[in-house]
Design a protein around this motif. Sequence first.
Motif: not given
Length: 170
Positions: A124-130, A134-143
């Motif tokens: 939620x923080x990475x998508x809505x606040x930052x 999606x692709x970058x979030x996947x990289x950050x959280x390694x999923x």
Amino acid sequence: MKRFDELLTPHMDAAYNLARWLTGNESAARDVVQESALKAFKFLHRFEGGNAKAWLLAIVRNESYTWLRASTGHRWLAIGDEIDEDDAALAHTHTPEISAIRTQDAAFLQQALKALSPVFREVIILKELEDMPYKEIATVIDVPLGTVMSRLARARAMLKTEFMKLYRHE
């Protein structure tokens, strides 16, 4: 040092924001960001280009979870539909009543976010606040990308449920 300043310094606010939401503790967030910055500086030679923000936030995420495990001894599992969009008609209204409702809603939203486990809170923080893709979030959280979308949908549903619980008990 110059490369660090150019690549990573612009993302320190995002790093602190993620750490604060994951740890739930301002002091811990500062420590996590400091430790993450040290690691990023130490291993900057391993950064092969690409998205520096995602690389830094992945380090911050890992350090936040290390802090959480050390401070609470917990491991969180990712498990729980899309949140309804806000009424667009209210978005541009500036009456005292609407202002009071927004203030109360913001406080409820903050409480509801804190009630989520970190694995859901982080998406939620990475998508809505930052506003990360999606692709970058996947990289950050390694999923995988699909896991990001699934967790985000579940996190929104859980956030909505928590928000409604707080709103009903007001």
